[in-house]
Design a protein around this motif. Structure first.
Motif, short mmCIF file in Angstrom:
data_model
loop_
_atom_site.label_atom_id
_atom_site.label_comp_id
_atom_site.label_asym_id
_atom_site.label_seq_id
_atom_site.Cartn_x
_atom_site.Cartn_y
_atom_site.Cartn_z
N PRO A 70 0.79 -1.24 0.00
CA PRO A 70 0.00 0.00 0.00
C PRO A 70 0.82 1.28 0.00
CG PRO A 70 0.09 -0.91 2.20
CD PRO A 70 0.86 -1.85 1.33
N ASP A 71 2.13 1.17 -0.02
CA ASP A 71 2.97 2.37 0.02
C ASP A 71 4.14 2.20 -0.93
OD1 ASP A 71 3.76 4.89 0.83
OD2 ASP A 71 4.93 4.16 2.52
N TYR A 72 3.82 2.14 -2.22
CA TYR A 72 4.81 1.92 -3.27
C TYR A 72 5.88 3.01 -3.19
CZ TYR A 72 6.78 1.87 -8.01
OH TYR A 72 7.62 1.86 -9.09
N ILE A 73 7.15 2.58 -3.18
CA ILE A 73 8.28 3.51 -3.05
C ILE A 73 9.13 3.45 -4.31
CG2 ILE A 73 10.39 4.05 -1.75
CD1 ILE A 73 9.04 2.75 0.70
N THR A 74 9.39 4.62 -4.87
CA THR A 74 10.31 4.71 -6.00
C THR A 74 11.66 5.15 -5.46
OG1 THR A 74 8.49 5.37 -7.46
CG2 THR A 74 10.73 5.78 -8.23
N ILE A 75 12.70 4.39 -5.75
CA ILE A 75 14.04 4.73 -5.29
C ILE A 75 14.68 5.66 -6.31
CG2 ILE A 75 16.31 3.84 -4.67
CD1 ILE A 75 14.97 1.25 -3.86
N ILE A 76 15.00 6.86 -5.85
CA ILE A 76 15.59 7.87 -6.73
C ILE A 76 16.97 8.23 -6.21
CG2 ILE A 76 15.36 10.19 -7.70
CD1 ILE A 76 12.34 9.93 -7.28
N LEU A 194 -0.21 -6.12 -5.99
CA LEU A 194 -0.86 -4.82 -6.18
C LEU A 194 -0.08 -3.78 -5.41
CD1 LEU A 194 -3.21 -3.03 -7.15
CD2 LEU A 194 -4.49 -3.77 -5.11
N ASP A 195 0.61 -2.89 -6.13
CA ASP A 195 1.34 -1.79 -5.53
C ASP A 195 0.50 -0.52 -5.68
OD1 ASP A 195 3.49 -3.48 -5.08
OD2 ASP A 195 4.49 -2.93 -6.94
N MET A 196 0.39 0.24 -4.59
CA MET A 196 -0.39 1.48 -4.64
C MET A 196 0.35 2.61 -3.92
SD MET A 196 -4.32 0.17 -4.07
CE MET A 196 -4.97 1.80 -4.44
N LYS A 197 0.08 3.81 -4.37
CA LYS A 197 0.60 5.00 -3.69
C LYS A 197 -0.44 6.10 -3.87
CE LYS A 197 3.94 7.51 -1.72
NZ LYS A 197 4.61 7.15 -0.45
N ILE A 198 -0.92 6.63 -2.75
CA ILE A 198 -1.89 7.73 -2.77
C ILE A 198 -1.25 8.89 -2.02
CG2 ILE A 198 -4.20 8.46 -2.07
CD1 ILE A 198 -5.04 5.50 -2.25
N PHE A 199 -1.06 10.02 -2.74
CA PHE A 199 -0.25 11.09 -2.16
C PHE A 199 -0.70 12.45 -2.68
CE2 PHE A 199 3.79 13.25 -1.08
CZ PHE A 199 3.92 12.77 0.22
N PRO A 200 -0.60 13.48 -1.84
CA PRO A 200 -1.05 14.82 -2.26
C PRO A 200 -0.15 15.41 -3.34
CG PRO A 200 0.01 14.95 -0.10
CD PRO A 200 -0.14 13.49 -0.42
N VAL A 201 -0.78 16.19 -4.22
CA VAL A 201 -0.06 16.91 -5.26
C VAL A 201 0.12 18.35 -4.80
CG1 VAL A 201 -0.17 17.72 -7.65
CG2 VAL A 201 -1.02 15.44 -7.07
N VAL A 202 1.34 18.84 -4.91
CA VAL A 202 1.60 20.24 -4.54
C VAL A 202 0.99 21.14 -5.61
CG1 VAL A 202 3.36 21.97 -4.06
CG2 VAL A 202 3.72 19.61 -3.33
N SER A 203 -0.05 21.86 -5.22
CA SER A 203 -0.80 22.67 -6.18
C SER A 203 -1.58 23.75 -5.44
CB SER A 203 -1.76 21.77 -6.97
OG SER A 203 -2.67 22.53 -7.73
N LEU A 206 -7.07 22.69 -4.06
CA LEU A 206 -7.20 21.93 -2.82
C LEU A 206 -7.65 20.50 -3.12
CD1 LEU A 206 -8.95 24.60 -0.56
CD2 LEU A 206 -6.52 24.00 -0.61
N GLY A 207 -7.27 19.57 -2.23
CA GLY A 207 -7.75 18.19 -2.30
C GLY A 207 -7.30 17.43 -3.51
N LEU A 208 -6.12 17.77 -4.04
CA LEU A 208 -5.61 17.12 -5.24
C LEU A 208 -4.65 15.99 -4.85
CD1 LEU A 208 -6.25 17.86 -8.19
CD2 LEU A 208 -4.05 19.06 -8.28
N TYR A 209 -4.97 14.76 -5.30
CA TYR A 209 -4.16 13.59 -4.93
C TYR A 209 -3.84 12.75 -6.17
CZ TYR A 209 -4.00 13.89 0.14
OH TYR A 209 -3.69 14.26 1.42
N SER A 210 -2.61 12.28 -6.21
CA SER A 210 -2.21 11.33 -7.25
C SER A 210 -2.38 9.92 -6.73
CB SER A 210 -0.76 11.57 -7.68
OG SER A 210 0.12 11.26 -6.61
#
Length: 244
Positions: A70-76, A194-203, A206-210
């Motif tokens: 539930p907390d997919y992490i991209t390694i950058i 099933l990998d998921m990531k739900i996170f706010p978009v800086v904008s 209001l209430g914008l999530y990817s």
């Protein structure tokens, strides 16, 4: 209140980095996102997500085990921005707050009840935590959040020793569930991931999530989607699908 001045980073031959400004901006962003988070209902977002074809595909697949990350992490890897990382940064991060709000007990159980023919094994902190680390009581997603009902199965580790693991299911299996670890995969059995990531978009909005949704099996990635939703007037509206 701490009024200590944060020192800038100065490296010969490079522009000065205003660390105080970076710190203040991060603090303001955290406070804005934290306040907004209190007003959002993510259970309603899951009602919308479960209508997507990826979830229907999982439900109709013959594989019985679903590994849920539930907390997919991209390694950058950082490159060329070392000055930024040498600054002092704001001490609080919105990541943990968002995860706990999004993946509360009610939201998680919506997933379990939707996949009423599946066995759900939630694994967090992938790839930093292994399957075995996830099954420690102090780390386990189900145990630490008191999400019931959960059941115990048996897994064989890489040394062929039997140990317990925790899983969820809409109804308890009549047979004892046993799986084997695999050094090249998560487990040796056939499974969907099933990998998921739900996170706010800086904008300014209001209430914008990817929402990132990645579906795979024990061998490869099958599909990947990046969706944008906005919470407005008590409901989540799909805005667009993005490509990366």
């Amino acid at each position: 209140m701490n009024n200590e001045k944060i020192e800038d980073v100065v490296i010969l031959g490079r522009p000065k980095v205003d660390c105080q400004k970076i710190y203040d901006n991060e603090k303001a962003l955290y406070e804005k996102q934290s306040e907004e988070l209190k007003k959002l209902n993510f259970e309603r977002l899951f009602d919308e997500l479960l209508k997507l074809k990826e979830f229907q595909k999982i439900k109709s697949d013959e594989r019985k085990i679903v590994i849920l990350n539930p907390d997919y992490i991209t390694i950058i890897s950082s490159c060329g921005n070392d000055d930024f990382f040498k600054c002092k940064h704001y001490e609080k991060y919105i990541n943990k707050d968002v995860f706990e709000k999004v993946w509360n007990k009610n939201s998680y159980l919506k997933i379990v009840n939707f996949f009423d023919n599946k066995i759900i094994i939630p694994l967090i902190e992938i790839p930093f935590w292994s399957f075995e680390q996830n099954m420690k009581d102090e780390n386990n997603y189900l145990k630490t959040r008191n999400i019931e009902p959960f059941y115990k199965g048996i897994y064989r580790d890489l040394n062929n020793k039997n140990k317990e693991f925790y899983y969820s299911s809409h109804k308890k299996s009549t047979e004892s569930l046993e799986v084997n670890l695999d050094k090249n995969k998560i487990i040796a059995e056939n499974y969907l991931q099933l990998d998921m990531k739900i996170f706010p978009v800086v904008s300014e909005s209001l209430g914008l999530y990817s929402v990132t949704i990645i579906l795979g099996n024990e061998e490869k990635e099958l599909s990947k989607r990046y969706l944008l939703y906005q919470y407005k007037e008590g409901k989540w509206n799909f805005l667009e699908e993005k490509t990366k």
